[in-house]
Design a protein around this motif. Sequence first.
Motif, PDB file in Angstrom:
ATOM      1  N   ARG A  15      -1.142  -9.644  -1.236  1.00  0.00           N
ATOM      2  CA  ARG A  15      -0.348  -9.759  -0.013  1.00  0.00           C
ATOM      3  C   ARG A  15      -1.116  -9.228   1.195  1.00  0.00           C
ATOM      4  O   ARG A  15      -1.029  -9.783   2.289  1.00  0.00           O
ATOM      5  N   ARG A  19      -2.145 -11.317   4.404  1.00  0.00           N
ATOM      6  CA  ARG A  19      -1.744 -10.906   5.757  1.00  0.00           C
ATOM      7  C   ARG A  19      -2.933 -10.887   6.701  1.00  0.00           C
ATOM      8  O   ARG A  19      -2.861 -11.381   7.829  1.00  0.00           O
ATOM      9  N   TRP A  22      -3.993 -14.514   7.499  1.00  0.00           N
ATOM     10  CA  TRP A  22      -3.157 -15.152   8.519  1.00  0.00           C
ATOM     11  C   TRP A  22      -3.466 -14.581   9.906  1.00  0.00           C
ATOM     12  O   TRP A  22      -3.530 -15.326  10.893  1.00  0.00           O
ATOM     13  N   SER A 253       1.256  -1.033  15.379  1.00  0.00           N
ATOM     14  CA  SER A 253       0.957  -1.069  13.946  1.00  0.00           C
ATOM     15  C   SER A 253       1.056   0.315  13.322  1.00  0.00           C
ATOM     16  O   SER A 253       1.494   0.463  12.178  1.00  0.00           O
TER      17      SER A 253
END
Length: 269
Positions: A15, A19, A22, A253
């Motif tokens: 994952r 991420r 992308w 973030s």
Amino acid sequence: MNVAVSPAGGGGFSRLVARFGWAAGGIAILAVLWLMAGYWLSINPTTVTFSKFGLLPTLEAFPELWGAGKIQAASAASGFRLGSGLLIAIAIGVPIGVLMGRIKWFNNYTNSPFQFLRMISPLSWMPIAVLVFATWNGSIIFLIAIASVWPVIFATAAGLAKVDPNWFKVARNLGAKPWHMLTKVIVPAIMFDVLSGIRLALGVAWIVLVPAEYLGVTSGLGYAIEDARETLSYNHLTALVVTIGIIGYFLDSTLVVLIKRFSWHRGGV
């Protein structure tokens, strides 16, 4: 019968890779579009003056600005104002939010006035701030604080309103003092909402900070952008705009990581 066992954490790593993939793809598309726009500006006689807004001139400006210390100095000045304003907003907003979430009459009296004040544009307070505060730094910190306090207040109050009242009954039956109630029940229960409110507050404060620095001060990212515009250093201007985006993305973030780490919530953020 042989059974294949996937390594622990393999799904999480996949994952994470997806991420980043992308994100890298999205940034690459943005870079290509920016490159094409810069090329179009450079070949059009009516817009060739603005060709330095393009991607390549912007990338070339970063070493210049960094070598001159402009990015570091501007980021430090803006960071001080942003941090000070947010700390004030958190120090005021969290206690008020707790009172609104726990005391019904307090919420009834304050909700409408706070909603009214929240809808006033933060920058419209600028003339009053200039009159009240002796320095521009104080004025800007005030504007950041008054812009970012409302998300903290309402997120905290909403989080506390969702807490099961039985938790407080159980805590009282177990002999919990008010301090224990605050630190062992309230704070852990609302941490996700508080951090989410701070995240929203950060976004608002970051937007208010730059235009507030257009006036009066001689430091900060907003001043650096205004200075680049006045000197027609368009590549420096876009480099500073990108710097603002990078810093803002990093701060956001960081808060996302904190939300996932220090709250009971385990869903997507």
